[in-house]
Design a protein around this motif. Structure first.
Motif, PDB file in Angstrom:
ATOM      1  N   SER A 203       0.840  -1.209   0.000  1.00 39.40           N
ATOM      2  CA  SER A 203       0.000   0.000   0.000  1.00 39.40           C
ATOM      3  C   SER A 203       0.871   1.253   0.000  1.00 39.40           C
ATOM      4  O   SER A 203       0.564   2.230  -0.694  1.00 39.40           O
ATOM      5  N   ALA A 204       1.945   1.218   0.772  1.00 41.05           N
ATOM      6  CA  ALA A 204       2.865   2.364   0.792  1.00 41.05           C
ATOM      7  C   ALA A 204       3.508   2.548  -0.573  1.00 41.05           C
ATOM      8  O   ALA A 204       3.665   3.679  -1.050  1.00 41.05           O
ATOM      9  N   GLN A 205       3.868   1.440  -1.223  1.00 45.29           N
ATOM     10  CA  GLN A 205       4.446   1.516  -2.566  1.00 45.29           C
ATOM     11  C   GLN A 205       3.436   2.096  -3.550  1.00 45.29           C
ATOM     12  O   GLN A 205       3.788   2.927  -4.377  1.00 45.29           O
ATOM     13  N   ALA A 206       2.180   1.649  -3.456  1.00 43.94           N
ATOM     14  CA  ALA A 206       1.136   2.151  -4.359  1.00 43.94           C
ATOM     15  C   ALA A 206       0.886   3.637  -4.129  1.00 43.94           C
ATOM     16  O   ALA A 206       0.473   4.345  -5.037  1.00 43.94           O
ATOM     17  N   SER A 207       1.139   4.099  -2.919  1.00 41.24           N
ATOM     18  CA  SER A 207       0.945   5.514  -2.597  1.00 41.24           C
ATOM     19  C   SER A 207       2.130   6.368  -3.014  1.00 41.24           C
ATOM     20  O   SER A 207       2.116   7.574  -2.821  1.00 41.24           O
ATOM     21  N   GLY A 208       3.175   5.733  -3.539  1.00 44.91           N
ATOM     22  CA  GLY A 208       4.301   6.501  -4.063  1.00 44.91           C
ATOM     23  C   GLY A 208       5.592   6.384  -3.280  1.00 44.91           C
ATOM     24  O   GLY A 208       6.560   7.083  -3.582  1.00 44.91           O
ATOM     25  N   LEU A 209       5.655   5.530  -2.263  1.00 43.48           N
ATOM     26  CA  LEU A 209       6.888   5.372  -1.505  1.00 43.48           C
ATOM     27  C   LEU A 209       7.947   4.717  -2.382  1.00 43.48           C
ATOM     28  O   LEU A 209       7.717   3.682  -2.994  1.00 43.48           O
ATOM     29  N   ASP A 210       9.098   5.334  -2.447  1.00 42.07           N
ATOM     30  CA  ASP A 210      10.214   4.840  -3.235  1.00 42.07           C
ATOM     31  C   ASP A 210      10.692   3.488  -2.708  1.00 42.07           C
ATOM     32  O   ASP A 210      10.685   3.266  -1.499  1.00 42.07           O
ATOM     33  N   PRO A 211      11.097   2.552  -3.591  1.00 44.68           N
ATOM     34  CA  PRO A 211      11.556   1.235  -3.121  1.00 44.68           C
ATOM     35  C   PRO A 211      12.699   1.298  -2.114  1.00 44.68           C
ATOM     36  O   PRO A 211      12.725   0.541  -1.152  1.00 44.68           O
ATOM     37  N   SER A 212      13.667   2.206  -2.325  1.00 45.54           N
ATOM     38  CA  SER A 212      14.772   2.310  -1.362  1.00 45.54           C
ATOM     39  C   SER A 212      14.279   2.849  -0.023  1.00 45.54           C
ATOM     40  O   SER A 212      14.749   2.431   1.037  1.00 45.54           O
ATOM     41  N   ALA A 213      13.302   3.750  -0.048  1.00 45.47           N
ATOM     42  CA  ALA A 213      12.721   4.253   1.200  1.00 45.47           C
ATOM     43  C   ALA A 213      11.916   3.155   1.885  1.00 45.47           C
ATOM     44  O   ALA A 213      11.943   3.034   3.118  1.00 45.47           O
ATOM     45  N   ALA A 214      11.218   2.338   1.109  1.00 50.73           N
ATOM     46  CA  ALA A 214      10.452   1.229   1.690  1.00 50.73           C
ATOM     47  C   ALA A 214      11.395   0.253   2.385  1.00 50.73           C
ATOM     48  O   ALA A 214      11.072  -0.279   3.451  1.00 50.73           O
ATOM     49  N   GLU A 215      12.566   0.031   1.802  1.00 53.16           N
ATOM     50  CA  GLU A 215      13.554  -0.855   2.425  1.00 53.16           C
ATOM     51  C   GLU A 215      14.001  -0.297   3.772  1.00 53.16           C
ATOM     52  O   GLU A 215      14.078  -1.024   4.764  1.00 53.16           O
ATOM     53  N   ARG A 216      14.263   1.012   3.820  1.00 52.56           N
ATOM     54  CA  ARG A 216      14.685   1.640   5.079  1.00 52.56           C
ATOM     55  C   ARG A 216      13.570   1.651   6.113  1.00 52.56           C
ATOM     56  O   ARG A 216      13.789   1.357   7.283  1.00 52.56           O
ATOM     57  N   VAL A 217      12.349   1.983   5.695  1.00 55.36           N
ATOM     58  CA  VAL A 217      11.233   2.132   6.625  1.00 55.36           C
ATOM     59  C   VAL A 217      10.765   0.786   7.171  1.00 55.36           C
ATOM     60  O   VAL A 217      10.560   0.636   8.383  1.00 55.36           O
ATOM     61  N   PHE A 218      10.601  -0.212   6.305  1.00 57.42           N
ATOM     62  CA  PHE A 218       9.994  -1.476   6.718  1.00 57.42           C
ATOM     63  C   PHE A 218      11.005  -2.585   7.016  1.00 57.42           C
ATOM     64  O   PHE A 218      10.658  -3.590   7.629  1.00 57.42           O
ATOM     65  N   GLY A 219      12.250  -2.413   6.556  1.00 51.31           N
ATOM     66  CA  GLY A 219      13.275  -3.401   6.857  1.00 51.31           C
ATOM     67  C   GLY A 219      13.291  -4.615   5.950  1.00 51.31           C
ATOM     68  O   GLY A 219      14.005  -5.576   6.224  1.00 51.31           O
ATOM     69  N   TYR A 220      12.537  -4.597   4.871  1.00 50.85           N
ATOM     70  CA  TYR A 220      12.548  -5.694   3.905  1.00 50.85           C
ATOM     71  C   TYR A 220      13.415  -5.285   2.724  1.00 50.85           C
ATOM     72  O   TYR A 220      13.374  -4.129   2.292  1.00 50.85           O
ATOM     73  N   ARG A 221      14.191  -6.222   2.181  1.00 50.32           N
ATOM     74  CA  ARG A 221      15.047  -5.925   1.038  1.00 50.32           C
ATOM     75  C   ARG A 221      14.204  -5.538  -0.178  1.00 50.32           C
ATOM     76  O   ARG A 221      13.082  -5.999  -0.336  1.00 50.32           O
ATOM     77  N   GLN A 222      14.788  -4.695  -1.042  1.00 50.04           N
ATOM     78  CA  GLN A 222      14.080  -4.287  -2.260  1.00 50.04           C
ATOM     79  C   GLN A 222      13.730  -5.495  -3.122  1.00 50.04           C
ATOM     80  O   GLN A 222      12.670  -5.524  -3.736  1.00 50.04           O
ATOM     81  N   ALA A 223      14.590  -6.489  -3.148  1.00 52.44           N
ATOM     82  CA  ALA A 223      14.325  -7.696  -3.941  1.00 52.44           C
ATOM     83  C   ALA A 223      13.098  -8.433  -3.407  1.00 52.44           C
ATOM     84  O   ALA A 223      12.300  -8.968  -4.183  1.00 52.44           O
ATOM     85  N   THR A 224      12.945  -8.458  -2.096  1.00 55.76           N
ATOM     86  CA  THR A 224      11.782  -9.113  -1.488  1.00 55.76           C
ATOM     87  C   THR A 224      10.505  -8.367  -1.857  1.00 55.76           C
ATOM     88  O   THR A 224       9.501  -8.974  -2.254  1.00 55.76           O
ATOM     89  N   ILE A 225      10.546  -7.053  -1.753  1.00 51.47           N
ATOM     90  CA  ILE A 225       9.378  -6.232  -2.098  1.00 51.47           C
ATOM     91  C   ILE A 225       9.049  -6.386  -3.580  1.00 51.47           C
ATOM     92  O   ILE A 225       7.878  -6.495  -3.960  1.00 51.47           O
ATOM     93  N   ALA A 226      10.076  -6.429  -4.423  1.00 47.39           N
ATOM     94  CA  ALA A 226       9.861  -6.624  -5.865  1.00 47.39           C
ATOM     95  C   ALA A 226       9.208  -7.981  -6.139  1.00 47.39           C
ATOM     96  O   ALA A 226       8.339  -8.100  -6.999  1.00 47.39           O
ATOM     97  N   THR A 227       9.603  -9.000  -5.388  1.00 44.66           N
ATOM     98  CA  THR A 227       8.992 -10.326  -5.542  1.00 44.66           C
ATOM     99  C   THR A 227       7.517 -10.274  -5.178  1.00 44.66           C
ATOM    100  O   THR A 227       6.677 -10.851  -5.869  1.00 44.66           O
TER     101      THR A 227
END
Length: 162
Positions: A50-74
């Motif tokens: 939901s944060a990604q759909a709202s415009g959160l950058d993938p690198s920021a999502a990694e910092r905020v949520f602690g999940y790797r960008q590759a995991t989020i991309a999967t």
């Protein structure tokens, strides 16, 4: 096929398990869903996406949520086809009296070239029955129109399909 609950499994989140009475096959309630065999809770995945759909950058999502960008991309890759199926089923009786066709210029970090988001939008409900991402070419414009025609033709009586 007769199913009955066969317990629950999972450590982070309890997931219902079912068993077929006829063949005795056991399967998860998440079988054939994007969440199948994922260890992360569905609530955490939903918050991140939901944060990604709202415009959160993938690198920021990694910092905020602690999940790797590759995991989020999967997760996004698994959710895409599921969302497409849901989109097609939810729009089975659309009535769109007015449509606006647009192309929006965009630049993605992973691409060096400029891409265009081609879309059809109902200005009243903001429903997007069709959208495509690609170059600004006549072929992409035709793809948008033909996709829109295919979706709208599905709602017409069979006598009008010709």
């Amino acid at each position: 096929m007769r199913l009955f609950g066969d317990g629950k499994h999972g450590h982070a989140e309890r997931i219902q398990t079912f068993r077929c009475q006829a063949c005795r096959t056991t399967f998860s309630a998440r079988c054939h869903t994007p969440l199948y065999r994922l260890k992360t809770t569905s609530q955490h995945i939903g918050i991140v996406l939901s944060a990604q759909a709202s415009g959160l950058d993938p690198s920021a999502a990694e910092r905020v949520f602690g999940y790797r960008q590759a995991t989020i991309a999967t997760w996004l890759t698994r959710e895409g086809p599921h969302a497409q199926t849901l989109h097609e089923r939810s729009f089975c009786h659309l009535q769109l009296p007015h449509l606006q066709l647009d192309e929006l210029r965009t630049r993605l970090r992973s691409y060096k070239q400029v891409l265009w988001l081609w879309l059809a939008i109902d200005p009243c409900t903001k429903i997007l029955p069709v959208l495509h991402l690609g170059p600004r070419t006549q072929d992409m414009a035709h793809l948008l129109i033909h996709s829109l025609r295919r979706i709208l033709a599905a709602f017409l009586p069979s006598t009008l399909h010709e």
